[in-house]
Design a protein around this motif. Structure first.
Motif, PDB file in Angstrom:
ATOM      1  N   HIS A 315     119.977  29.952  93.457  1.00  0.00           N
ATOM      2  CA  HIS A 315     121.057  29.470  94.318  1.00  0.00           C
ATOM      3  C   HIS A 315     122.229  28.937  93.504  1.00  0.00           C
ATOM      4  N   ASP A 316     121.900  28.182  92.434  1.00  0.00           N
ATOM      5  CA  ASP A 316     122.961  27.575  91.636  1.00  0.00           C
ATOM      6  C   ASP A 316     122.425  27.266  90.235  1.00  0.00           C
ATOM      7  N   MET A 317     123.276  26.693  89.396  1.00  0.00           N
ATOM      8  CA  MET A 317     122.888  26.394  88.026  1.00  0.00           C
ATOM      9  C   MET A 317     121.805  25.317  87.946  1.00  0.00           C
ATOM     10  N   LEU A 318     121.749  24.429  88.889  1.00  0.00           N
ATOM     11  CA  LEU A 318     120.684  23.412  88.886  1.00  0.00           C
ATOM     12  C   LEU A 318     119.322  24.084  88.995  1.00  0.00           C
ATOM     13  N   GLU A 319     119.230  25.095  89.878  1.00  0.00           N
ATOM     14  CA  GLU A 319     117.974  25.844  89.984  1.00  0.00           C
ATOM     15  C   GLU A 319     117.706  26.632  88.704  1.00  0.00           C
ATOM     16  N   ALA A 320     118.751  27.202  88.136  1.00  0.00           N
ATOM     17  CA  ALA A 320     118.581  27.986  86.914  1.00  0.00           C
ATOM     18  C   ALA A 320     118.023  27.128  85.783  1.00  0.00           C
ATOM     19  N   VAL A 321     118.583  25.927  85.622  1.00  0.00           N
ATOM     20  CA  VAL A 321     118.122  25.028  84.561  1.00  0.00           C
ATOM     21  C   VAL A 321     116.686  24.579  84.822  1.00  0.00           C
ATOM     22  N   ALA A 322     116.355  24.304  86.082  1.00  0.00           N
ATOM     23  CA  ALA A 322     114.988  23.884  86.415  1.00  0.00           C
ATOM     24  C   ALA A 322     113.988  24.980  86.051  1.00  0.00           C
ATOM     25  N   ILE A 323     114.346  26.229  86.325  1.00  0.00           N
ATOM     26  CA  ILE A 323     113.450  27.345  85.994  1.00  0.00           C
ATOM     27  C   ILE A 323     113.344  27.512  84.482  1.00  0.00           C
ATOM     28  N   ALA A 324     114.472  27.360  83.781  1.00  0.00           N
ATOM     29  CA  ALA A 324     114.437  27.466  82.319  1.00  0.00           C
ATOM     30  C   ALA A 324     113.502  26.418  81.730  1.00  0.00           C
ATOM     31  N   ASN A 325     113.570  25.191  82.232  1.00  0.00           N
ATOM     32  CA  ASN A 325     112.686  24.137  81.726  1.00  0.00           C
ATOM     33  C   ASN A 325     111.231  24.413  82.082  1.00  0.00           C
ATOM     34  N   ARG A 326     110.997  25.023  83.221  1.00  0.00           N
ATOM     35  CA  ARG A 326     109.623  25.363  83.615  1.00  0.00           C
ATOM     36  C   ARG A 326     109.055  26.451  82.705  1.00  0.00           C
ATOM     37  N   ILE A 327     109.879  27.440  82.353  1.00  0.00           N
ATOM     38  CA  ILE A 327     109.418  28.536  81.511  1.00  0.00           C
ATOM     39  C   ILE A 327     109.271  28.090  80.057  1.00  0.00           C
ATOM     40  N   ALA A 328     110.146  27.177  79.604  1.00  0.00           N
ATOM     41  CA  ALA A 328     110.139  26.706  78.203  1.00  0.00           C
ATOM     42  C   ALA A 328     110.140  27.890  77.240  1.00  0.00           C
ATOM     43  N   PRO A 329     111.202  28.703  77.262  1.00  0.00           N
ATOM     44  CA  PRO A 329     111.193  29.954  76.496  1.00  0.00           C
ATOM     45  C   PRO A 329     111.360  29.747  75.002  1.00  0.00           C
ATOM     46  N   GLU A 330     110.945  30.748  74.267  1.00  0.00           N
ATOM     47  CA  GLU A 330     111.158  30.777  72.824  1.00  0.00           C
ATOM     48  C   GLU A 330     112.670  30.808  72.531  1.00  0.00           C
TER      49      GLU A 330
END
Length: 433
Positions: A315-330
């Motif tokens: 929906h927005d960047m707040l959701e994007a950041v939350a997903i990025a933190n959940r994934i914790a990518p390399e």
């Protein structure tokens, strides 16, 4: 056409879909584990003879002694001197940038003195000897030599032993040149579990190390897991990963190629785009269809994207950041026109690549920060390889006569409470009567 999974945070089962996408368990192959266990036991028992036998069997090399499998400093220098001017300049530039970045990581000791004269502190010392595993043959990674060896040397490691298999005698000049530039002390042309065993246990020729770092195949990973505790290891890494966060402002060709850059590693690599703009996702899909046929490793990329890749609409960047933190990518790319406000919102990532011009590939080779990064979500609790991985911290405690009176009574009371009377007496003997 590559069929890449499409997820959206509005889907009722989005969380379950994301968990399934991320699920990766490096299940131990029983056959590999048995083979590795046998090789390690044999190397521990027979030393050089076992290493020579396995090297002849697996790498098709003839060696009468381990001296036949060690490269001289002259050979490393010759490899460096034999490079084309362009390649040597690139290697030297990368090494210089990596060294400059890691110089800033070096830990220093510290201490403080309390009012009664008691001194407390921490002493920092380098590891004595480190082993560096480098894949060999056609799978040659000079960048990995630089990224592992340079931080070790900056830390002050006294001796760096490199092992690199040379199947059929095939030596990679760039790898040897990188070893020369990075200051590697000794190089053995051995690989596999037998090389890990030689480094961990020591042989008549290969000295025992304190820590083993560097990437390898499934046999190497299994061997590193088994010798951990006898020696330290850097990590047992999973498949490579990239997560691109986009607000739709970038160039879709750039994003597609950034996804390819990890997908080409192998079929288990994971490339994900998280985006606030559905139309931009369509443009990236079109770029993938256009660019994929130009890629020499297109079949590997195709399989990786189809099996483990995804487009995630948010929906927005707040959701994007939350997903990025959940994934914790390399690797996390913030492919945004204005990334600055979002950088500090990222809590879990191996490395963050900020802005449209910061491709992940620059970090792999020459930006400066280390490319050995935590995978499979371990960025939640792990960090990139650095100088600090080659340094030890030792506590310093020097209690003054006056401090012994205060601390002795505290320690004796707590020791009595734990039912350890010798501990209590040890402290009480120093109390003034």
């Amino acid at each position: 056409m590559v069929m890449i999974k499409r997820l959206s945070t509005v889907d009722a089962d989005f969380s379950a879909q994301l968990d399934a996408l991320l699920a990766f368990e490096a299940t131990a192959d029983e056959g590999i584990e048995r083979t590795v266990a046998g090789i390690l036991a044999d190397v521990k028992a027979r030393g050089d003879a076992a290493v020579i036998d396995y090297t002849q069997r697996f790498d098709r090399l003839t060696a009468a002694a381990m001296s036949d499998l060690e490269l001289s400093a002259g050979e490393l220098r010759a490899a460096l001197d034999g490079l084309s001017g362009e390649r040597r300049a690139a290697l030297e530039a990368a090494a210089g940038r990596i060294r400059d970045y890691h110089q800033r990581q070096k830990l220093e000791g510290w201490s403080y003195t309390e009012a009664d004269g008691t001194r407390l502190g921490q002493m920092i010392t380098p590891l004595d000897r480190v082993g560096l595993y480098v894949p060999g043959g056609k799978a040659a990674y000079p960048s990995s030599v630089l990224m592992n060896a340079i931080p070790a040397k900056v830390a002050g490691v006294k001796e760096l032993i490199m092992v690199v298999p040379t199947p059929g005698g095939e030596k990679n000049a760039l790898v040897l040149a990188a070893a020369c530039l990075a200051g590697v002390d000794r190089v053995f042309t051995i690989g596999g579990a037998q090389a890990v065993g030689a480094l961990a246990y020591g042989t008549q020729t290969v000295p025992r190390v304190d820590k083993i770092v560097g990437p390898g195949n499934a046999y190497v990973a299994a061997a590193k897991r088994r010798v951990f505790g006898i020696v330290g290891i850097d990590m047992v890494a999973g498949p490579s990963e990239i997560l691109v966060v986009s607000d739709g402002t970038g160039n879709p060709d750039w994003v597609a190629m950034d996804l390819f850059s990890q997908a080409e590693h192998d079929e288990l690599a994971q490339s994900i785009l998280v985006c606030t703009d559905a139309a931009f996702i369509d443009r990236v899909q079109a770029s993938i269809a256009k660019l994929l046929p130009t890629m020499p490793r297109q079949e590997v990329i195709r399989t990786s994207l189809a099996d483990r890749g995804a487009f995630i609409l948010v929906h927005d960047m707040l959701e994007a950041v939350a997903i990025a933190n959940r994934i914790a990518p390399e690797h996390l790319e913030l492919a945004l026109d204005d990334p600055a406000p979002w950088v500090e919102q990222i809590h879990h990532a191996g490395a963050i690549f900020i802005g449209h011009y910061t491709s992940e590939s620059l970090g792999d080779y020459c930006a400066g920060p280390n490319h050995v990064l935590p995978t499979s979500g371990s960025a939640r609790f792990s960090s990139p390889l650095g100088v600090y991985d080659f340094q030890k911290r030792t506590s310093l405690i020097q209690v003054s006569p006056a401090g012994a009176q205060t601390l002795g009574r505290i320690a004796a009371t707590l020791a009595d409470g734990e039912g350890l009377p010798a501990h209590a007496k040890s402290a009480e003997f120093r109390l003034e009567r």
